[in-house]
Design an enzyme around this catalytic site. Structure first.
Site, mmCIF file in Angstrom:
data_model
loop_
_atom_site.group_PDB
_atom_site.id
_atom_site.type_symbol
_atom_site.label_atom_id
_atom_site.label_comp_id
_atom_site.label_asym_id
_atom_site.label_seq_id
_atom_site.Cartn_x
_atom_site.Cartn_y
_atom_site.Cartn_z
ATOM 1 N N ASP A 59 0.859 -1.179 0.000
ATOM 2 C CA ASP A 59 0.000 0.000 0.000
ATOM 3 C C ASP A 59 0.906 1.243 0.000
ATOM 4 O O ASP A 59 1.900 1.265 0.728
ATOM 5 C CB ASP A 59 -0.832 -0.061 1.293
ATOM 6 N N THR A 122 -6.433 14.387 -13.518
ATOM 7 C CA THR A 122 -7.537 14.197 -14.464
ATOM 8 C C THR A 122 -8.226 15.508 -14.810
ATOM 9 O O THR A 122 -8.239 16.438 -13.988
ATOM 10 C CB THR A 122 -8.565 13.234 -13.834
ATOM 11 N N ASP A 123 -8.855 15.529 -15.983
ATOM 12 C CA ASP A 123 -9.630 16.722 -16.366
ATOM 13 C C ASP A 123 -10.847 16.922 -15.462
ATOM 14 O O ASP A 123 -11.433 18.000 -15.412
ATOM 15 C CB ASP A 123 -10.068 16.650 -17.835
ATOM 16 N N GLU A 124 -11.239 15.849 -14.739
ATOM 17 C CA GLU A 124 -12.446 15.958 -13.902
ATOM 18 C C GLU A 124 -12.306 16.985 -12.794
ATOM 19 O O GLU A 124 -13.311 17.447 -12.243
ATOM 20 C CB GLU A 124 -12.785 14.594 -13.285
ATOM 21 N N TYR A 148 -15.102 11.499 -6.361
ATOM 22 C CA TYR A 148 -13.840 11.100 -7.011
ATOM 23 C C TYR A 148 -13.042 12.327 -7.444
ATOM 24 O O TYR A 148 -11.865 12.484 -7.107
ATOM 25 C CB TYR A 148 -14.110 10.196 -8.225
ATOM 26 N N ALA A 150 -13.343 15.377 -6.561
ATOM 27 C CA ALA A 150 -12.949 16.223 -5.422
ATOM 28 C C ALA A 150 -11.689 15.661 -4.761
ATOM 29 O O ALA A 150 -10.799 16.416 -4.347
ATOM 30 C CB ALA A 150 -14.083 16.305 -4.411
ATOM 31 N N LYS A 152 -9.328 13.953 -6.290
ATOM 32 C CA LYS A 152 -8.181 14.227 -7.180
ATOM 33 C C LYS A 152 -7.813 15.713 -7.124
ATOM 34 O O LYS A 152 -6.625 16.069 -7.136
ATOM 35 C CB LYS A 152 -8.508 13.807 -8.618
ATOM 36 N N ASN A 247 -21.448 10.067 -25.528
ATOM 37 C CA ASN A 247 -21.466 8.654 -25.137
ATOM 38 C C ASN A 247 -22.237 7.808 -26.146
ATOM 39 O O ASN A 247 -21.840 6.682 -26.463
ATOM 40 C CB ASN A 247 -22.075 8.514 -23.737
#
Ligand SMILES: Cc1cn([C@H]2C[C@H](O)[C@@H](COP(=O)(O)OP(=O)(O)O[C@H]3O[C@H](CO)[C@@H](O)[C@H](O)[C@H]3O)O2)c(=O)[nH]c1=O
Length: 316
Positions: A59, A122-124, A148, A150, A152, A247
């Site tokens: 880990d 990530t672009d997110e 997720y 948030a 990153k 999509n």
């Protein structure tokens, strides 16, 4: 550079990055991966030369002294919980791995156990593009909309803060949606391919009009390598595929390739807080490092589908 520590190297993008390093450079690679549901040593099914590769199932929160029997020239951090739907179900593992895990890696640079850290983001973190906005630049505000992203974005801010405060050599890359062989079937493209092959219903969230910017995983790895080699500490580099598609377009292309019926498409309730539109402006990495995507979507999706067909045939 000689020694690279890749965290999360048994996952989708991490395993492709290790393959890229071993095949195109002379670097020595140490892979640390705890092997959660998304990590699989089968992803490393290529030649792993003993003198240049080693693996620790550990880990990133508790890496052993053995891992740090050398000083790394760079840590490249792919270790992350990545799936938005899972983060909506249960956010805690995302905060633990993505934020605190990144913090542990920053500490390794603080302690002199690695000379730099490249955080794969990530672009997110930018949220969703507003109408009239063409693409995210690196200076777009961080407007994460799900647990997720948030997590990153939080990690990105930690990295930024340690550069600002301590001048640690830390870099960030932010990529758009990756696709390619070995991606976990929880994601739109592999899920669609696998379900279509089995003639199962393909769930499309909402109306299927949400747009993503698709990047072939090998193009992404090449970009990360360029940033690792020549990126400026403290800088963020966007990496995108120059390939915006809804999509529904994606699913239709896959069905057409496989000669399957569009009646498999099943509209289901929308994802909560579903970001509508991502697209990356990657002018900076192009101008600074000469990178650009090379694999067209038609080529990339064909390779991905063919890989999945072959994998399935070998399994049966
Ligand atoms: C799994 C699934 C997804 N979708 C939709 C939701 C999204 O608009 C689009 C892509 O979904 P996903 O494949 O889950 O990927 P997305 O949410 O964009 O996030 C991916 O791309 C991000 C980069 O943009 C990464 O940071 C994430 O780790 C990665 O998971 O397809 C469906 O309509 N049906 C589905 O079953």
């Amino acid at each position: 550079m000689k020694d690279i520590l890749v965290t999360g190297g048994a996952g989708f993008i991490g395993s492709h990055f290790i393959e890229y390093l071993l095949q195109t450079t002379e670097l020595r690679v140490t892979n640390v991966d705890v092997l959660t549901y998304a990590g699989n040593l089968r992803n490393l099914d290529f030649e792993l030369p003993d003198h240049r590769y080693r693996f620790f199932q550990e880990d990133i929160h508790q890496m052993s002294e053995e891992v740090f029997d050398r000083t790394y020239d760079c840590i490249v951090n792919f270790a992350a919980e990545t799936h938005v739907d899972r983060s909506i179900e249960e956010a805690e593992p995302f905060l633990h791995t993505n934020i605190l895990g990144t913090f542990q890696l920053i500490q390794k640079v603080m302690e002199g156990k690695a000379r730099k850290l490249l955080q794969v983001s990530t672009d997110e973190v930018y949220g969703s593009l507003d109408e009239g906005e063409a693409a995210f630049t690196e200076s777009h505000p961080l407007m994460a909309n799900n647990p997720y992203s948030a997590s990153k974005a939080s990690a990105d801010l930690l990295v930024r803060s340690y550069f600002q405060t301590y001048k640690l050599p830390l870099l960030i890359t932010r990529c758009s949606n990756n696709y390619g062989p070995k991606q976990h079937p929880e994601k739109l493209i592999p899920k669609t391919i696998e379900k279509a092959m089995r003639n199962e219903a393909i769930p499309i969230y909402g109306e299927g009009k949400n747009i993503r910017d698709w990047l072939y995983v090998e193009d992404h790895c090449r970009a990360i390598y360029s940033v690792m080699q020549a990126g400026q500490p403290g800088e963020v580099y966007n990496i995108g595929g120059h390939c915006e598609k809804s999509n529904l377009e994606i699913v239709n292309m896959i069905l057409e390739y496989l000669g399957k019926s569009k009646t498999l498409i099943t509209f289901v309730p929308d994802r909560l807080g579903h970001d509508f539109h991502y697209a990356m402006n990657w002018t900076k990495v192009h101008e600074a490092l000469g990178w650009e995507p090379r694999v067209s979507f038609e080529e990339g999706i064909a390779k991905t589908i063919e890989w999945t067909l072959e994998k399935t045939m070998n399994r049966n």
